[in-house]
Design a protein around this motif. Structure first.
Motif, PDB file in Angstrom:
ATOM      1  N   MET A   1      32.275-105.144 -28.528  1.00  0.00           N
ATOM      2  CA  MET A   1      32.123-104.364 -27.313  1.00  0.00           C
ATOM      3  C   MET A   1      32.790-103.000 -27.548  1.00  0.00           C
ATOM      4  N   MET A   5      32.774 -99.795 -22.602  1.00  0.00           N
ATOM      5  CA  MET A   5      32.453-101.029 -21.885  1.00  0.00           C
ATOM      6  C   MET A   5      33.735-101.789 -21.539  1.00  0.00           C
ATOM      7  N   LYS A   6      34.709-101.802 -22.444  1.00  0.00           N
ATOM      8  CA  LYS A   6      35.995-102.446 -22.153  1.00  0.00           C
ATOM      9  C   LYS A   6      36.676-101.775 -20.967  1.00  0.00           C
ATOM     10  N   TRP A   8      35.198-100.202 -18.430  1.00  0.00           N
ATOM     11  CA  TRP A   8      34.519-100.565 -17.191  1.00  0.00           C
ATOM     12  C   TRP A   8      34.804-102.006 -16.795  1.00  0.00           C
ATOM     13  N   SER A  57      38.911-107.825 -21.426  1.00  0.00           N
ATOM     14  CA  SER A  57      38.846-106.425 -21.848  1.00  0.00           C
ATOM     15  C   SER A  57      39.893-106.104 -22.908  1.00  0.00           C
TER      16      SER A  57
END
Length: 59
Positions: A1, A5-6, A8, A57
């Motif tokens: 990832m 993206m982490k 968000w 995350s």
């Protein structure tokens, strides 16, 4: 990832935890009976999901 993206995913986790805090405060101050239990259970579930997203995350 990828890092964006982490970011968000962590924002969503933080948001869910904030919503859970507001919901539990509302449940304790303004409601009684079954509605209080439903709000508390929903807040707990949001808190757990938010925590899992936060851990996700990091990894």
């Amino acid at each position: 990832m990828d890092p964006m993206m982490k970011m968000w995913v962590s924002f969503v986790g933080i948001g869910l935890m904030a919503i859970a805090a507001v919901m539990i405060s509302l449940a304790r101050l303004k409601t009684k009976g079954v509605l209080r239990g439903i709000l508390s259970l929903t807040a707990f579930l949001l808190l757990v999901i938010g925590g899992l997203l936060g851990l996700f995350s990091i990894a």
